[in-house]
Design an enzyme around this catalytic site. Structure first.
Site, PDB file in Angstrom:
ATOM      1  CG  HIS A 188      -2.027  -1.073   1.094  1.00 25.44           C
ATOM      2  ND1 HIS A 188      -2.817  -1.473   2.152  1.00 25.44           N
ATOM      3  CD2 HIS A 188      -2.427  -1.811   0.035  1.00 25.44           C
ATOM      4  CE1 HIS A 188      -3.656  -2.414   1.752  1.00 25.44           C
ATOM      5  NE2 HIS A 188      -3.433  -2.647   0.473  1.00 25.44           N
TER       6      HIS A 188
ATOM      7  CB  CYS B 134       6.385  22.560 -16.218  1.00 25.34           C
ATOM      8  SG  CYS B 134       4.748  21.796 -16.162  1.00 25.34           S
TER       9      CYS B 134
ATOM     10  CB  THR C  97      -4.177  -8.039   8.412  1.00 25.08           C
ATOM     11  OG1 THR C  97      -5.103  -7.515   7.461  1.00 25.08           O
ATOM     12  CG2 THR C  97      -3.946  -9.511   8.120  1.00 25.08           C
TER      13      THR C  97
HETATM   14  P1  OAD Z   1      -7.319  -3.276  10.384  1.00 27.47           P
HETATM   15  O1  OAD Z   1      -7.477  -2.079  11.246  1.00 27.47           O
HETATM   16  O2  OAD Z   1      -8.422  -3.622   9.471  1.00 27.47           O
HETATM   17  O3  OAD Z   1      -7.040  -4.538  11.302  1.00 27.47           O
HETATM   18  C1  OAD Z   1      -6.088  -4.486  12.338  1.00 27.47           C
HETATM   19  C2  OAD Z   1      -5.999  -5.849  12.972  1.00 27.47           C
HETATM   20  O4  OAD Z   1      -4.969  -5.816  13.940  1.00 27.47           O
HETATM   21  C3  OAD Z   1      -7.286  -6.292  13.688  1.00 27.47           C
HETATM   22  O5  OAD Z   1      -7.621  -7.607  13.273  1.00 27.47           O
HETATM   23  C4  OAD Z   1      -6.868  -6.289  15.167  1.00 27.47           C
HETATM   24  O6  OAD Z   1      -7.529  -7.306  15.927  1.00 27.47           O
HETATM   25  C5  OAD Z   1      -5.390  -6.581  15.056  1.00 27.47           C
HETATM   26  N1  OAD Z   1      -4.585  -6.172  16.221  1.00 27.47           N
HETATM   27  C6  OAD Z   1      -4.819  -5.176  17.116  1.00 27.47           C
HETATM   28  N2  OAD Z   1      -3.830  -5.139  18.031  1.00 27.47           N
HETATM   29  C7  OAD Z   1      -2.948  -6.112  17.701  1.00 27.47           C
HETATM   30  C8  OAD Z   1      -1.719  -6.582  18.266  1.00 27.47           C
HETATM   31  N3  OAD Z   1      -1.181  -6.026  19.350  1.00 27.47           N
HETATM   32  N4  OAD Z   1      -1.094  -7.625  17.648  1.00 27.47           N
HETATM   33  C9  OAD Z   1      -1.619  -8.204  16.553  1.00 27.47           C
HETATM   34  N5  OAD Z   1      -2.773  -7.808  15.988  1.00 27.47           N
HETATM   35  C10 OAD Z   1      -3.433  -6.777  16.552  1.00 27.47           C
HETATM   36  O7  OAD Z   1      -5.940  -3.089   9.603  1.00 27.47           O
HETATM   37  P2  OAD Z   1      -5.463  -3.815   8.279  1.00 27.47           P
HETATM   38  O8  OAD Z   1      -5.967  -5.189   8.197  1.00 27.47           O
HETATM   39  O9  OAD Z   1      -4.015  -3.588   8.178  1.00 27.47           O
HETATM   40  O10 OAD Z   1      -5.309   0.523   3.666  1.00 27.47           O
HETATM   41  O11 OAD Z   1      -6.185  -2.922   7.190  1.00 27.47           O
HETATM   42  C11 OAD Z   1      -5.936  -3.164   5.834  1.00 27.47           C
HETATM   43  C12 OAD Z   1      -5.923  -1.866   5.083  1.00 27.47           C
HETATM   44  O12 OAD Z   1      -7.117  -1.128   5.346  1.00 27.47           O
HETATM   45  C13 OAD Z   1      -4.822  -0.903   5.494  1.00 27.47           C
HETATM   46  O13 OAD Z   1      -3.595  -1.163   4.843  1.00 27.47           O
HETATM   47  C14 OAD Z   1      -5.378   0.417   5.084  1.00 27.47           C
HETATM   48  C15 OAD Z   1      -6.792   0.262   5.549  1.00 27.47           C
HETATM   49  O14 OAD Z   1      -7.718   1.050   4.905  1.00 27.47           O
HETATM   50  C16 OAD Z   1      -4.694   1.559   3.100  1.00 27.47           C
HETATM   51  O15 OAD Z   1      -4.184   2.448   3.735  1.00 27.47           O
HETATM   52  C17 OAD Z   1      -4.682   1.501   1.613  1.00 27.47           C
END
Ligand code: OAD
Length: 254
Positions: free
Chosen positions: A122, A137, A192
Site C-alpha cells: 500500500h 515543467c 490484519t
Molecule cells: P485493520 O485495522 O483492518 O485490522 C487491524 C488488525 O490488527 C485487527 O484484526 C486487530 O484485531 C489486530 N490487532 C490489534 N492489536 C494487535 C496486536 N497487538 N497484535 C496483533 N494484531 C493486533 O488493519 P489492516 O488489516 O491492516 O489501507 O487494514 C488493511 C488496510 O485497510 C490498510 O492497509 C489500510 C486500511 O484502509 C490503506 O491504507 C490503503
C-alpha cells in the site's frame, strides 16, 4: 481449525522452506500506531475513509487530506519498531531467502526494524508523487511549497505515495507477493483484519497452493475459517517467541 500451540507452529516454521509473513496495522499497534478497524481506537472509527483516503477526496479538498497525512507522518516520527517487527527482521537475517515480508502498512516500521526486504503493498506514507502524470515543467525544479506542494507552472499537486481506496496496487509488488504466496509452505498472517483485497486474497492463494496458514491476532479475523491455526494475542510477544526460538530450551529455529 482453531487454536494451535506455539510449539507446533515453531515446528511448522522449522520444516518450511519458504515462509511469507503478511502483516497489517496490528503489527504496529504495540508501537502506538493506531489500526484502522478496531472499534473506538481504529482510524476508520474516528475518520471517514471516503473523505481522507480516496483520489476524489484529495481533488476536492487537497489541503484537508494533505494535512491529515502530515499529521500521521509526524506521529510516526515519535514511534519505534516493536519486538514483532524486530523478531521478523532478525529471522530474515538469520535465514537468508526463507522469509518474504509482505505488508499492508505504510508506516515504514518493518524497514526501520532492519527488515532486509519488504513488499509494501500500500505504499509509503513518507513518500510523495505527482497527482497527475508529470509534464516537463513538473520535473523542472522543486515543487512550490504549500499544503500540498504544487508545480509552479502547471499546478500539478504532490500527493502521498500511498494506495487509496479504488486505486490499483503497484503491479510489480503485488505480483511478487502473489508469487511468494503461491510458493510458500507457511504463511503467518499478522495483525490484519483480512477485510481488504487484494491483500487478503494472498492468504487464499497460499492456502490453495497447499501452504499452511497461521493467524496471529488478539481478535477474530475474516480469514480465520481458512487458517490451519490461530494464535490469539499481541504480535510483539508472540512473534518474539515464535521466531527467536523457544525460551524454555534456548534453542533457535534453524
Ligand atoms: P485493520 O485495522 O483492518 O485490522 C487491524 C488488525 O490488527 C485487527 O484484526 C486487530 O484485531 C489486530 N490487532 C490489534 N492489536 C494487535 C496486536 N497487538 N497484535 C496483533 N494484531 C493486533 O488493519 P489492516 O488489516 O491492516 O489501507 O487494514 C488493511 C488496510 O485497510 C490498510 O492497509 C489500510 C486500511 O484502509 C490503506 O491504507 C490503503
Amino acid at each position: 481449525m482453531g487454536a494451535v500451540t506455539e510449539a507446533l507452529v515453531r515446528r511448522w516454521l522449522d520444516q518450511a522452506q519458504h515462509v511469507v509473513a503478511l502483516t497489517g496495522a496490528g503489527v504496529s499497534a504495540e508501537s502506538g500506531v493506531p489500526t484502522f478497524r478496531d472499534a473506538q481506537t481504529g482510524l476508520w472509527a474516528r475518520f471517514s475513509p471516503e473523505e481522507l483516503a480516496t483520489e476524489s477526496a484529495f481533488r476536492a479538498h487537497p489541503q484537508r487530506v494533505w494535512d491529515w497525512y502530515v499529521a500521521r507522518r509526524e506521529a510516526l516520527s515519535g514511534v519505534r519498531p516493536n519486538e514483532g517487527h524486530l523478531a521478523l527482521a532478525r529471522y530474515a537475517r538469520r535465514h537468508p531467502g526463507k522469509l518474504t515480508l509482505v505488508t499492508q502498512n505504510v508506516d515504514g516500521l518493518h524497514q526501520r526494524a532492519g527488515q532486509p526486504f519488504t513488499l509494501a503493498l500500500h505504499g509509503d506514507i513518507q513518500s510523495e508523487r505527482w497527482l497527475d502524470e508529470p509534464r516537463g515543467c513538473c520535473a523542472g525544479g522543486p515543487p512550490m511549497p504549500g499544503r500540498p506542494p504544487r508545480c509552479a507552472v502547471c499546478g500539478n499537486l504532490r500527493r502521498p505515495a500511498v494506495v487509496w481506496f479504488g486505486e490499483t496496487l503497484p503491479a510489480d509488488i503485488l505480483s511478487a507477493a502473489q508469487e511468494a504466496s503461491a510458493a510458500c509452505d507457511l504463511m503467518l498472517v499478522v495483525g490484519t483484519s483480512g477485510a481488504v483485497y487484494p491483500a487478503a486474497g494472498l492468504v487464499h492463494t497460499a492456502r490453495r497452493a497447499g501452504g499452511r496458514v497461521v493467524i496471529v491476532n488478539p481478535q477474530a479475523t475474516e480469514l480465520d475459517d481458512i487458517a490451519d491455526g490461530l494464535l490469539r494475542g499481541g504480535s510483539a510477544q508472540i512473534l518474539g517467541r515464535l521466531l527467536d526460538g523457544d525460551p524454555a530450551t534456548g534453542r533457535e529455529n534453524c
